[in-house]
Write an enzyme that holds these catalytic residues in place. Structure first.
Site, mmCIF file in Angstrom:
data_model
loop_
_atom_site.group_PDB
_atom_site.id
_atom_site.type_symbol
_atom_site.label_atom_id
_atom_site.label_comp_id
_atom_site.label_asym_id
_atom_site.label_seq_id
_atom_site.Cartn_x
_atom_site.Cartn_y
_atom_site.Cartn_z
ATOM 1 N N GLU A 67 5.990 9.143 -13.195
ATOM 2 C CA GLU A 67 6.982 9.035 -12.131
ATOM 3 C C GLU A 67 8.201 8.307 -12.684
ATOM 4 O O GLU A 67 8.148 7.098 -12.937
ATOM 5 C CB GLU A 67 6.398 8.265 -10.947
ATOM 6 N N ASN A 117 2.235 -0.799 -13.948
ATOM 7 C CA ASN A 117 3.480 -1.559 -13.956
ATOM 8 C C ASN A 117 3.254 -2.950 -13.376
ATOM 9 O O ASN A 117 3.861 -3.931 -13.794
ATOM 10 C CB ASN A 117 4.546 -0.824 -13.138
ATOM 11 N N ASP A 124 2.200 5.664 -12.304
ATOM 12 C CA ASP A 124 3.102 5.167 -11.275
ATOM 13 C C ASP A 124 4.196 4.292 -11.887
ATOM 14 O O ASP A 124 3.952 3.550 -12.841
ATOM 15 C CB ASP A 124 2.280 4.346 -10.270
ATOM 16 N N ASP A 152 4.749 -7.969 -11.429
ATOM 17 C CA ASP A 152 4.856 -7.123 -12.621
ATOM 18 C C ASP A 152 4.116 -7.723 -13.809
ATOM 19 O O ASP A 152 4.182 -8.931 -14.062
ATOM 20 C CB ASP A 152 6.327 -6.951 -13.009
ATOM 21 N N HIS A 167 9.603 1.526 -15.049
ATOM 22 C CA HIS A 167 9.846 0.104 -14.843
ATOM 23 C C HIS A 167 8.959 -0.824 -15.661
ATOM 24 O O HIS A 167 8.737 -1.969 -15.281
ATOM 25 C CB HIS A 167 9.709 -0.214 -13.356
#
Length: 529
Positions: free
Chosen positions: A283, A144, A246, A215, A250
């Site tokens: 996740e 991410n 992970d 990011d 997002h």
């Protein structure tokens, strides 16, 4: 999760503009098992994910082979027999890449190993040794974001004309003013400030988790291709078996959740080209209806709802609502993706340890294990959970050194002074191994039972509603075979239907039999029907 609508809308606009710019340039009990409940028929490379136990390891705290105070890959390799003997079928390693932080969730170099942990050759040797013991290897992959010390980012901050500029998300001050600079605290991020200054830049860069974790911009085709290369390298060159992904939610902001799902579908397709039986577990902190579509790209999602409801049920000695949401979610997941896997756990490296949540009550700790390891799904166990390790945030305190021996400190890591897990607060492994009533032997017996019982590994679940809310009861069913599982969450014996209790006891957690229609306090029974 609460949303900043203006932020999300404008972030989408920014991402779209960036995309246009870029276009040009994933044991008594064991012995008493009846022949009816025979060993699992599951064979082959996929067996470990279908009901098998995965053991989560923080390498830094596990075993120190070179006596520098920090756990390492050579130390973990030396302890593979311990993990295999416990009954685990796979190991999940928290990040091992070079990183400026102790936890290593901000990666500097995706193709190397942090020097404290060893070398790439050490890692290859670890994988080979794990495979010789029929242990699969799952690597934490953090894609991410990167570290702000990653070479990609060092290039990106050099200016708008740099080829790596659009590897990350940049915005001018006017746009940020419209978007908003903050977000709400969420279950997976306590960061509030999204936009960060970089020396020599008028624009700011986006970091959902922290300024040190910028990011990546997945609207940039080259970023996507680079991430595919990284995944394929570890699967083919190093021969690992899968990834724990992970912050899987997002990749894009919340209003582009469909784009995030599409990314994971693409990632899965690419990884399966490299290794058809790769395992991707993600996740995603959210409710079931949000999680379900992700199962088209990820083989499994961690079940945080179960973790939280299990803790509450044990704290309140109330089992009445424990499995309702669990079963409803499983039905939704199965409708979305019939071949899904449910990654179940009590707590992990981001939460207070389960025994601390239960005020150090070992009987409740054993109950947590009994429930987890008799439910359908693929259980994940956090290192030291089988010792009853304690820990309350901050994060360093829930990642303390594994206590191998009370008499010999060989291999015990010293990177942090333990507060919760010392010889005075916790029985070390060597003590617990010799104690048949220890929580370690409780975990080991249950894991071995599950490993060798096809119904526990692969069976469906049917809940029985007892009169007492302190009793949790359900069938596990596989074909025409079934077993009854009963847990008493209360500190007193509870009355139960005698007819249901009839059958052969194949597992029990107390040295008592069922009599007079009662279930002893804090006990679990598995009964063959």
């Amino acid at each position: 999760m609460m949303k900043n609508t203006a932020f999300i809308f404008l972030f989408s606009v920014i991402s779209s503009l960036v995309l246009l710019s870029c276009d040009s340039s994933q044991k008594e009990n064991k012995d008493n098992m009846s022949s009816k409940n025979k060993a699992s028929k599951q064979t082959g490379k996929l067996a470990y994910r279908n009901g098998g136990v995965t053991y989560e390891v923080f390498v830094q705290s596990f075993f120190d082979a070179n006596n520098d105070g920090i756990g390492d890959l050579q130390g973990l390799t030396q302890k593979l027999d311990y993990i295999a003997d416990l009954g685990a079928e796979a190991i999940w390693l928290m990040p091992v890449h070079p990183s400026p932080s102790y936890h290593k969730y901000d990666v500097i170099d995706y193709y190397d190993i942090h020097k404290d942990y060893g070398t790439l050759e050490d890692f290859k040797h670890f994988v080979e040794e794990a495979h010789q013991r029929n242990l699969k290897v799952i690597l934490d992959l953090v894609i991410n974001h990167t570290s702000d010390q990653n070479q990609w980012f060092k290039e990106s901050i050099k200016g708008k004309d740099n080829p790596y500029r659009d590897f990350y998300i940049w915005a001018d001050l006017d746009t940020i003013k419209e978007v908003g600079e903050t977000k709400e605290v969420t279950g997976d991020s306590d960061n509030k400030y999204l936009w960060n200054e970089a020396p020599g830049n008028e624009e700011k860069y986006f970091g959902f988790f922290w300024k040190g974790m910028p990011d990546l911009n997945y609207d940039h085709p080259t970023v996507r291709e680079e991430v595919y290369k990284i995944g394929k390298f570890w699967l083919t060159e190093i021969n690992i078996d899968g990834f724990r992904l992970d912050a899987a939610k997002h990749i894009y902001p919340d209003d582009r959740i469909d784009d995030t799902v599409e990314w994971w579908i693409a990632f899965r397709n690419e990884m399966e080209k490299a290794k058809p039986d790769v395992f991707l577990v993600g996740e995603v902190w959210d409710e079931a209806k949000v999680i379900a579509p992700f199962l088209n790209g990820l083989h499994a999602i961690f079940n945080f709802d179960l973790s939280f409801t299990l803790q509450e049920a044990l704290k309140n000695e109330d089992a009445s609502q424990l499995l309702d949401k669990f079963i409803t979610s499983r039905k939704l997941y199965k409708e979305t993706r019939p071949d899904f896997y449910d990654a179940i756990f009590t707590t992990n490296h981001d939460q207070n340890r389960i025994l601390s949540e239960l005020d150090g009550n070992l009987e409740k700790g054993k109950l947590a294990a009994s429930i987890l390891l008799t439910l359908p799904g693929s259980p994940f166990i956090y290192y030291g959970e089988e010792l009853g390790m304690l820990g309350i945030k901050p994060d360093e305190k829930i990642r303390e050194p594994f206590l191998w021996s009370a008499k010999d400190d060989t291999g015990i890591t010293k990177w942090i002074e333990p507060e919760y897990n010392t010889a005075s607060t916790l029985n070390a492994l060597d003590i617990q191994v010799a104690d048949s009533t220890s929580i370690y032997n409780h975990y080991k017996n249950l894991i071995q039972l599950r490993k060798n019982n096809s119904i526990l590994r692969e069976g469906e679940i049917e809940v029985v509603k007892p009169k007492s809310k302190k009793v949790l009861c359900y069938y596990r069913i596989l074909g025409d075979e079934k077993i009854l599982i009963v847990h008493n969450l209360g500190k007193k014996s509870q009355k139960f239907d005698n007819e249901l209790l009839k059958g052969e006891i194949i597992f029990k957690t107390v040295n008592k039999n069922l009599s007079k229609n009662t279930i002893p306090a804090h006990s679990s029974f598995i009964i063959s029907k």
